[in-house]
Scaffold this motif. Structure first.
Motif, mmCIF file in Angstrom:
data_model
loop_
_atom_site.group_PDB
_atom_site.id
_atom_site.type_symbol
_atom_site.label_atom_id
_atom_site.label_comp_id
_atom_site.label_asym_id
_atom_site.label_seq_id
_atom_site.Cartn_x
_atom_site.Cartn_y
_atom_site.Cartn_z
ATOM 1 N N GLU A 99 0.821 -1.212 0.000
ATOM 2 C CA GLU A 99 0.000 0.000 0.000
ATOM 3 C C GLU A 99 0.854 1.259 0.000
ATOM 4 O OE1 GLU A 99 -4.067 -1.699 2.128
ATOM 5 O OE2 GLU A 99 -2.782 -0.307 3.224
ATOM 6 N N TYR A 100 2.002 1.215 0.662
ATOM 7 C CA TYR A 100 2.851 2.414 0.681
ATOM 8 C C TYR A 100 3.650 2.571 -0.610
ATOM 9 C CZ TYR A 100 6.470 5.763 1.825
ATOM 10 O OH TYR A 100 7.306 6.840 1.787
ATOM 11 N N PHE A 101 4.304 1.507 -1.055
ATOM 12 C CA PHE A 101 5.220 1.620 -2.188
ATOM 13 C C PHE A 101 4.532 1.535 -3.550
ATOM 14 C CE2 PHE A 101 8.179 0.362 1.186
ATOM 15 C CZ PHE A 101 9.176 1.302 1.007
ATOM 16 N N PHE A 102 3.277 1.101 -3.598
ATOM 17 C CA PHE A 102 2.593 0.961 -4.887
ATOM 18 C C PHE A 102 1.311 1.790 -4.949
ATOM 19 C CE2 PHE A 102 5.341 -2.705 -4.520
ATOM 20 C CZ PHE A 102 5.912 -2.768 -5.783
ATOM 21 N N GLY A 103 1.392 2.994 -4.378
ATOM 22 C CA GLY A 103 0.300 3.944 -4.527
ATOM 23 C C GLY A 103 -1.003 3.532 -3.888
ATOM 24 N N GLY A 104 -0.953 2.875 -2.736
ATOM 25 C CA GLY A 104 -2.175 2.482 -2.033
ATOM 26 C C GLY A 104 -2.854 1.266 -2.611
ATOM 27 N N ARG A 105 -2.116 0.500 -3.430
ATOM 28 C CA ARG A 105 -2.724 -0.652 -4.094
ATOM 29 C C ARG A 105 -1.998 -1.941 -3.714
ATOM 30 N NH1 ARG A 105 -1.107 2.996 -7.937
ATOM 31 N NH2 ARG A 105 -2.711 4.274 -8.949
ATOM 32 N N THR A 106 -2.732 -2.914 -3.215
ATOM 33 C CA THR A 106 -2.235 -4.276 -3.157
ATOM 34 C C THR A 106 -2.588 -4.923 -4.499
ATOM 35 O OG1 THR A 106 -4.321 -5.075 -2.249
ATOM 36 C CG2 THR A 106 -2.623 -4.413 -0.662
ATOM 37 N N VAL A 107 -2.222 -6.171 -4.680
ATOM 38 C CA VAL A 107 -2.570 -6.856 -5.925
ATOM 39 C C VAL A 107 -4.088 -6.911 -6.089
ATOM 40 C CG1 VAL A 107 -2.441 -9.036 -7.198
ATOM 41 C CG2 VAL A 107 -0.443 -8.217 -5.925
ATOM 42 N N GLY A 108 -4.772 -7.263 -5.012
ATOM 43 C CA GLY A 108 -6.237 -7.345 -5.071
ATOM 44 C C GLY A 108 -6.875 -6.004 -5.377
ATOM 45 N N LYS A 109 -6.395 -4.959 -4.724
ATOM 46 C CA LYS A 109 -6.951 -3.622 -4.964
ATOM 47 C C LYS A 109 -6.697 -3.181 -6.406
ATOM 48 C CE LYS A 109 -6.820 -1.712 -0.258
ATOM 49 N NZ LYS A 109 -6.367 -2.892 0.480
ATOM 50 N N ARG A 110 -5.515 -3.461 -6.927
ATOM 51 C CA ARG A 110 -5.208 -3.078 -8.305
ATOM 52 C C ARG A 110 -6.155 -3.777 -9.282
ATOM 53 N NH1 ARG A 110 -0.856 -0.821 -10.899
ATOM 54 N NH2 ARG A 110 0.284 -0.715 -8.931
ATOM 55 N N LEU A 111 -6.397 -5.076 -9.061
ATOM 56 C CA LEU A 111 -7.286 -5.832 -9.952
ATOM 57 C C LEU A 111 -8.725 -5.343 -9.869
ATOM 58 C CD1 LEU A 111 -5.912 -9.470 -9.465
ATOM 59 C CD2 LEU A 111 -5.603 -7.968 -11.440
ATOM 60 N N LEU A 112 -9.140 -4.874 -8.697
ATOM 61 C CA LEU A 112 -10.515 -4.386 -8.515
ATOM 62 C C LEU A 112 -10.637 -2.891 -8.799
ATOM 63 C CD1 LEU A 112 -13.068 -6.012 -7.616
ATOM 64 C CD2 LEU A 112 -10.897 -7.217 -7.323
ATOM 65 N N GLY A 113 -9.523 -2.242 -9.102
ATOM 66 C CA GLY A 113 -9.582 -0.819 -9.433
ATOM 67 C C GLY A 113 -9.851 0.090 -8.252
ATOM 68 N N ILE A 114 -9.327 -0.261 -7.071
ATOM 69 C CA ILE A 114 -9.483 0.593 -5.894
ATOM 70 C C ILE A 114 -8.108 0.862 -5.290
ATOM 71 C CG2 ILE A 114 -11.817 -0.217 -5.409
ATOM 72 C CD1 ILE A 114 -10.708 -2.032 -3.262
ATOM 73 N N ARG A 115 -8.040 1.885 -4.451
ATOM 74 C CA ARG A 115 -6.765 2.230 -3.819
ATOM 75 C C ARG A 115 -7.011 2.959 -2.511
ATOM 76 N NH1 ARG A 115 -4.162 7.174 -7.250
ATOM 77 N NH2 ARG A 115 -2.520 6.802 -5.746
ATOM 78 N N VAL A 116 -5.994 2.977 -1.666
ATOM 79 C CA VAL A 116 -6.060 3.707 -0.396
ATOM 80 C C VAL A 116 -5.388 5.061 -0.593
ATOM 81 C CG1 VAL A 116 -5.564 3.660 2.064
ATOM 82 C CG2 VAL A 116 -5.810 1.506 0.815
ATOM 83 N N ILE A 117 -6.037 6.127 -0.131
ATOM 84 C CA ILE A 117 -5.437 7.452 -0.158
ATOM 85 C C ILE A 117 -5.649 8.124 1.191
ATOM 86 C CG2 ILE A 117 -5.768 7.763 -2.652
ATOM 87 C CD1 ILE A 117 -8.181 9.548 -1.984
ATOM 88 N N GLN A 118 -4.959 9.224 1.409
ATOM 89 C CA GLN A 118 -5.198 10.028 2.605
ATOM 90 C C GLN A 118 -6.523 10.768 2.443
ATOM 91 O OE1 GLN A 118 -2.138 8.648 4.481
ATOM 92 N NE2 GLN A 118 -3.109 10.393 5.442
ATOM 93 N N GLU A 119 -7.106 11.167 3.542
ATOM 94 C CA GLU A 119 -8.366 11.911 3.502
ATOM 95 C C GLU A 119 -8.227 13.251 2.780
ATOM 96 O OE1 GLU A 119 -9.431 11.962 7.682
ATOM 97 O OE2 GLU A 119 -11.148 10.666 7.257
#
Length: 264
Positions: free
Chosen positions: A85-105
């Motif tokens: 999540e830190y080094f790949f823009g808030g994306r794990t493999v699962g998040k990348r495949l589902l088109g979602i990501r973690v960001i700051q508020e």
């Protein structure tokens, strides 16, 4: 619950709109990540069983290879979400495949501390069984946040895809004409994280206006923009000529475009 639109005002006073990721997409991404972790853990255990054929050492009655295997499994499970999540823009493999990501508020990329906190709190979200606390929180929270998101100040959102254009823009034609690509300028992850939406809007405006300006005015604007953005890359631009500066800024434009150029 249905996706909810989230309005975010950045510290640079730029308004952004996102679609918060709901329980369905987050659960699907989590299942994919868990399957990958399961496969990884199985490989670690198989390595312990079949590869470690040396005489087994014991420390206070515990098999040393077995202890190492358990530690590796623990570190892998604990570090997977935190590191990706830190080094790949808030994306794990699962998040990348589902088109979602973690960001700051505030709309910025997730920080190292926030990634650590939200994944440390994952232990509480997984209680008592089957991620029960996290599921309840995501389902009922207005922005689909679990406890880790609340404490870390993060939010999971849907990626916003680039709007398809019917024809190539002038700057895209110019970039293609100059045979420029992102590979022409290597930017490390820490430098990339130093850029924000304000920097992107400046670079986008510069790139779109570049070919419309007279040469003298174009060179002057190029020097100004380079003076603002290049220090963040640690680049000494004083020895660059105007053409080299333009090329470098256009390459930076291509790189930041992947991060910031998206539409709902």
């Amino acid at each position: 619950m249905n996706q909810e639109q989230v309005n975010i005002k950045t510290p640079e006073y730029v308004s952004l709109q996102f679609q918060s990721a709901g329980l369905g997409s987050r659960s699907a991404a989590f299942i994919i990540d868990q399957l990958l972790l399961l496969i990884t853990n199985i490989l670690i255990v198989l390595t312990f069983i079949f590869v470690v054929d040396a005489p087994i050492a014991y420390v206070t009655g515990v098999s040393l290879p077995l202890a190492i295997t358990i530690i590796l499994i623990f570190v892998t499970r604990g570090g997977y979400f935190f590191i990706l999540e830190y080094f790949f823009g808030g994306r794990t493999v699962g998040k990348r495949l589902l088109g979602i990501r973690v960001i700051q508020e505030n709309g910025h990329s997730i920080t190292l501390l926030s990634s650590f906190i939200r994944n440390l709190i994952r232990l509480i979200d997984s209680l008592p069984v089957a991620y029960f606390v996290g599921i309840v929180m995501i389902f009922f929270h207005s922005k689909h946040k679990r406890l880790g998101d609340l404490v870390a100040g993060t939010i999971v959102v849907h990626e916003r895809s680039i709007k398809k254009k019917s024809k190539v823009t002038a700057i895209e034609k110019e970039i293609e004409k100059r045979n420029l690509s992102k590979n022409n300028l290597i930017i490390n992850e820490s430098s990339l994280k130093s850029f924000d939406m304000k920097d992107w809007k400046l670079l986008k405006t510069y790139s779109n206006r570049l070919m419309q300006l007279p040469v003298a005015e174009r060179n002057q604007m190029t020097r100004k923009v380079a003076g603002i953005l290049f220090p963040k890359l640690g680049i000494d631009y004083s020895k660059f000529n105007s053409h080299q500066l333009e090329n470098s800024l256009l390459i930076l434009y291509l790189t930041l475009k992947d991060e910031w150029e998206f539409e709902l």
